[in-house]
Scaffold this motif. Structure first.
Motif, PDB file in Angstrom:
ATOM      1  N   LEU A 359       8.933  10.283  -1.534  1.00 38.77           N
ATOM      2  CA  LEU A 359       9.224  10.295  -2.974  1.00 38.77           C
ATOM      3  C   LEU A 359      10.737  10.374  -3.176  1.00 38.77           C
ATOM      4  O   LEU A 359      11.364  11.356  -2.795  1.00 38.77           O
ATOM      5  CB  LEU A 359       8.536  11.492  -3.648  1.00 38.77           C
ATOM      6  CG  LEU A 359       7.008  11.561  -3.517  1.00 38.77           C
ATOM      7  CD1 LEU A 359       6.474  12.905  -4.017  1.00 38.77           C
ATOM      8  CD2 LEU A 359       6.363  10.426  -4.291  1.00 38.77           C
ATOM      9  N   VAL A 363      14.328   4.433 -10.933  1.00 36.52           N
ATOM     10  CA  VAL A 363      15.283   3.903 -11.924  1.00 36.52           C
ATOM     11  C   VAL A 363      15.460   4.831 -13.127  1.00 36.52           C
ATOM     12  O   VAL A 363      16.522   4.891 -13.739  1.00 36.52           O
ATOM     13  CB  VAL A 363      14.836   2.485 -12.379  1.00 36.52           C
ATOM     14  CG1 VAL A 363      13.537   2.540 -13.180  1.00 36.52           C
ATOM     15  CG2 VAL A 363      15.902   1.767 -13.163  1.00 36.52           C
ATOM     16  N   ASP A 364      14.391   5.570 -13.446  1.00 37.33           N
ATOM     17  CA  ASP A 364      14.432   6.374 -14.665  1.00 37.33           C
ATOM     18  C   ASP A 364      15.114   7.721 -14.486  1.00 37.33           C
ATOM     19  O   ASP A 364      15.345   8.434 -15.457  1.00 37.33           O
ATOM     20  CB  ASP A 364      13.001   6.599 -15.197  1.00 37.33           C
ATOM     21  CG  ASP A 364      12.398   5.309 -15.705  1.00 37.33           C
ATOM     22  OD1 ASP A 364      13.138   4.535 -16.318  1.00 37.33           O
ATOM     23  OD2 ASP A 364      11.199   5.073 -15.469  1.00 37.33           O
TER      24      ASP A 364
HETATM   25  N1  CMC Z   1       6.062  14.653  -8.491  1.00 34.00           N
HETATM   26  C1  CMC Z   1       5.238  15.304  -7.651  1.00 34.00           C
HETATM   27  N2  CMC Z   1       4.355  14.712  -6.821  1.00 34.00           N
HETATM   28  C2  CMC Z   1       4.308  13.369  -6.850  1.00 34.00           C
HETATM   29  C3  CMC Z   1       5.144  12.611  -7.707  1.00 34.00           C
HETATM   30  C4  CMC Z   1       6.048  13.301  -8.546  1.00 34.00           C
HETATM   31  N3  CMC Z   1       6.854  12.632  -9.360  1.00 34.00           N
HETATM   32  N4  CMC Z   1       4.864  11.297  -7.538  1.00 34.00           N
HETATM   33  C5  CMC Z   1       3.893  11.222  -6.619  1.00 34.00           C
HETATM   34  N5  CMC Z   1       3.554  12.476  -6.190  1.00 34.00           N
HETATM   35  C6  CMC Z   1       2.584  12.815  -5.140  1.00 34.00           C
HETATM   36  C7  CMC Z   1       1.155  12.689  -5.638  1.00 34.00           C
HETATM   37  O1  CMC Z   1       0.698  13.884  -6.193  1.00 34.00           O
HETATM   38  C8  CMC Z   1       0.448  12.287  -4.381  1.00 34.00           C
HETATM   39  O2  CMC Z   1       0.295  13.451  -3.600  1.00 34.00           O
HETATM   40  P1  CMC Z   1      -1.023  13.634  -2.641  1.00 34.00           P
HETATM   41  O3  CMC Z   1      -0.940  12.519  -1.647  1.00 34.00           O
HETATM   42  O4  CMC Z   1      -0.858  14.990  -2.048  1.00 34.00           O
HETATM   43  O5  CMC Z   1      -2.202  13.521  -3.553  1.00 34.00           O
HETATM   44  C9  CMC Z   1       1.440  11.390  -3.642  1.00 34.00           C
HETATM   45  O6  CMC Z   1       2.726  11.838  -4.111  1.00 34.00           O
HETATM   46  C10 CMC Z   1       1.281   9.909  -3.946  1.00 34.00           C
HETATM   47  O7  CMC Z   1       1.356   9.728  -5.356  1.00 34.00           O
HETATM   48  P2  CMC Z   1       0.450   8.752  -6.203  1.00 34.00           P
HETATM   49  O8  CMC Z   1       0.298   9.305  -7.578  1.00 34.00           O
HETATM   50  O9  CMC Z   1      -0.789   8.413  -5.430  1.00 34.00           O
HETATM   51  O10 CMC Z   1       1.382   7.469  -6.219  1.00 34.00           O
HETATM   52  P3  CMC Z   1       1.272   6.280  -7.226  1.00 34.00           P
HETATM   53  O11 CMC Z   1       1.825   5.101  -6.527  1.00 34.00           O
HETATM   54  O12 CMC Z   1      -0.128   6.149  -7.758  1.00 34.00           O
HETATM   55  O13 CMC Z   1       2.196   6.731  -8.457  1.00 34.00           O
HETATM   56  C11 CMC Z   1       4.090   7.028  -9.869  1.00 34.00           C
HETATM   57  C12 CMC Z   1       3.493   6.275  -8.646  1.00 34.00           C
HETATM   58  C13 CMC Z   1       5.437   6.426 -10.207  1.00 34.00           C
HETATM   59  C14 CMC Z   1       3.132   6.860 -11.068  1.00 34.00           C
HETATM   60  C15 CMC Z   1       4.236   8.540  -9.496  1.00 34.00           C
HETATM   61  O14 CMC Z   1       5.134   8.673  -8.419  1.00 34.00           O
HETATM   62  C16 CMC Z   1       4.705   9.386 -10.691  1.00 34.00           C
HETATM   63  O15 CMC Z   1       3.876   9.827 -11.478  1.00 34.00           O
HETATM   64  N6  CMC Z   1       6.049   9.620 -10.829  1.00 34.00           N
HETATM   65  C17 CMC Z   1       6.584  10.338 -11.988  1.00 34.00           C
HETATM   66  C18 CMC Z   1       6.694   9.411 -13.185  1.00 34.00           C
HETATM   67  C19 CMC Z   1       7.824   8.427 -13.045  1.00 34.00           C
HETATM   68  O16 CMC Z   1       8.953   8.770 -12.696  1.00 34.00           O
HETATM   69  N7  CMC Z   1       7.533   7.153 -13.372  1.00 34.00           N
HETATM   70  C20 CMC Z   1       8.533   6.070 -13.343  1.00 34.00           C
HETATM   71  C21 CMC Z   1       8.239   5.076 -12.270  1.00 34.00           C
HETATM   72  S1  CMC Z   1       9.579   3.916 -11.953  1.00 34.00           S
HETATM   73  C22 CMC Z   1       9.830   3.035 -13.421  1.00 34.00           C
HETATM   74  C23 CMC Z   1       8.631   2.372 -14.019  1.00 34.00           C
HETATM   75  O17 CMC Z   1       7.602   2.104 -13.426  1.00 34.00           O
HETATM   76  O18 CMC Z   1       8.742   2.073 -15.205  1.00 34.00           O
END
Ligand code: CMC
Length: 428
Positions: A359, A363-364
């Motif tokens: 992680l 960009v944000d």
């Molecule tokens: N904080 C804490 N834990 C996290 C985070 C985070 N920001 N992001 C992912 N994880 C953990 C998640 O809980 C999971 O853990 P485990 O394997 O123990 O269950 C593991 O990392 C994999 O995460 P995921 O949710 O399966 O990954 P994903 O590809 O489905 O989600 C994401 C990607 C961007 C939605 C997620 O990382 C997130 O919610 N980030 C925070 C929101 C954010 O910053 N979004 C902007 C993305 S970039 C710009 C855009 O897309 O517009």
């Protein structure tokens, strides 16, 4: 290497061709899976392993942290090109020469008025309405004043629709902000550059001349370029799937704007600043928020961290972090939140939870700090993202229509009740 994938289901073998992209990515072409197997489908919630299309617009390699528009590195484009050039590149495939770019800009300027009646629609929104909801509605409302469909078989009709939307959305963005601030709706100035004009439309006060600040202009131009496309993300897929029903360009874009609004996607830029502000109010206790982010019983996530595709540094975040330092220094802005962001990033990059899950800041994470330094209100951050993403959405919509892609219609595995007889109301 074989050019086929072999699948065994219930002792029977099936072969499917492999497709290879120009960057050597490999996919299994399962178009015939259902018919060949008598009904078997694939299941992939969130499409973590599923390609929805072949596309020639944007390439990204999440492991290596590479992002390219039409083959050009994002670092080089952010450094050397301007937003309108990048918009043209994304939509039409090649960098424009000076004459083409001038014509493109001049065609946009000729379309830059919106129907006066649209102001009535903006007026009907309460001042407190979130600008993303307003922008999505106004983008849809444009269909009432413009041709609602585009003849996609005519390059000219397609070009005219594209120019029209690139001209009108910045006006809606500026007016959406002005409505919230109680400022009169103004048009910019056709003698200005595309981004210069956006700044003027947003910030011009009725009683004083708007003086452009080259640092602000340069920073906004760069941010818009960095946001301009990101292949098949949530909002872009929404635009493509909406447009695949042959719904018009305006409503397809409006659907994309709504999808972008969510905090897991574009809405993260607003959520990041709010999170950093909360940490500041909480005596800068980053450790507490790190612990919350790691606690599986707490829904809190470290906003601006993690990405579906990047499992290494998001190249856009690298550029933005450097830019945030420069812009704040150049503008003489001291934002304590920048220090909190840097501290949080350092802690996360050393923490096994974040390291193991790959992680990184996305960009944000830093973009909101720059937007804030430029004087853009927090609730407008995702609107600015929409403005940047506009050429990407248009390019993807155009590609989807030109390739005559079929209507998007995923399948499902039904897990509900099996057949049962109806029970009359008196017997339930
Ligand atoms: N904080 C804490 N834990 C996290 C985070 C985070 N920001 N992001 C992912 N994880 C953990 C998640 O809980 C999971 O853990 P485990 O394997 O123990 O269950 C593991 O990392 C994999 O995460 P995921 O949710 O399966 O990954 P994903 O590809 O489905 O989600 C994401 C990607 C961007 C939605 C997620 O990382 C997130 O919610 N980030 C925070 C929101 C954010 O910053 N979004 C902007 C993305 S970039 C710009 C855009 O897309 O517009």
């Amino acid at each position: 290497m074989s050019d086929k994938a072999r699948l065994e289901i219930n002792g029977k073998f099936y072969e499917f061709p492999l497709v290879k992209g120009t960057e050597n990515e490999i996919g299994i072409d399962i178009k015939t899976l259902r018919s060949a197997t008598g009904g078997v489908i694939t299941l992939d919630p969130g499409y973590k392993n599923t390609g929805s299309c072949e596309s020639g617009i944007t390439f990204l390699d999440g492991e290596k942290g590479i992002l390219r528009y039409r083959g050009y590195d994002i670092e080089e484009l952010a450094d050397k090109a301007d937003f309108l050039e990048v918009a043209y590149l994304l939509i039409f495939g090649e960098l424009p020469d000076a004459e083409t770019l001038e014509k493109f800009h001049s065609d946009i300027k000729n379309e830059s008025l919106v129907d006066e009646e649209l102001k009535k629609i903006i007026d009907a929104f309460p001042k407190s309405a979130h600008p993303m909801g307003v922008l999505a509605s106004l983008t849809s409302a444009l269909t009432a004043f413009n041709p609602s469909s585009v003849n996609v078989d005519s390059e000219e009709a397609m070009y005219n629709a594209i120019v029209r939307i690139l001209a009108k959305i910045p006006v809606l963005v500026a007016w959406t902000m002005r409505k919230r601030q109680g400022l009169p709706f103004v048009y910019g100035d056709n003698s200005l550059g595309y981004v210069e004009n956006i700044l003027k439309m947003m910030f011009q006060k009725p009683n004083e001349e708007y003086v452009q600040n080259p640092i602000v202009l340069d920073a906004l131009d760069k941010l818009l370029i960095l946001h301009a496309d990101h292949e098949q993300n949530c909002s872009t897929s929404t635009v493509r799937i909406t447009g695949s029903s042959h719904a018009g360009l305006f409503v397809s874009l409006s659907a994309g704007i709504s999808a972008l609004w969510g905090p897991l996607h574009g809405g993260a830029n607003q959520a990041v600043i709010e999170m950093l502000e909360n940490i500041k109010e909480d005596d800068g206790d980053t450790k507490k928020y790190m612990a919350k982010a790691k606690d599986k019983n707490d829904p809190f996530r470290l906003m601006g961290f993690g990405h579906r595709v990047y499992k290494n540094f998001d190249p856009r975040a690298k550029i933005i972090k450097k830019s945030a330092d420069e812009v704040l220094a150049d503008l003489g802005v001291e934002d304590p939140v920048l220090e909190i962001a840097k501290g949080l990033e350092k802690e996360a990059l050393e923490d096994p939870y974040f390291v193991d899950r790959k992680l990184y800041p996305n960009v944000d994470f830093y973009s909101g700090i720059i937007y804030r330094a430029l004087g853009i209100p927090t609730e407008m951050f995702t609107v600015m993202f929409s403005l940047g993403r506009l050429p990407g959405w248009i390019a993807q919509w155009r590609e989807m229509r030109l390739r005559k892609e079929p209507i998007g219609r995923p399948r499902q595995i039904y897990i509900g009740k099996t057949h049962r007889p109806f029970i009359p109301i008196e017997k339930r």
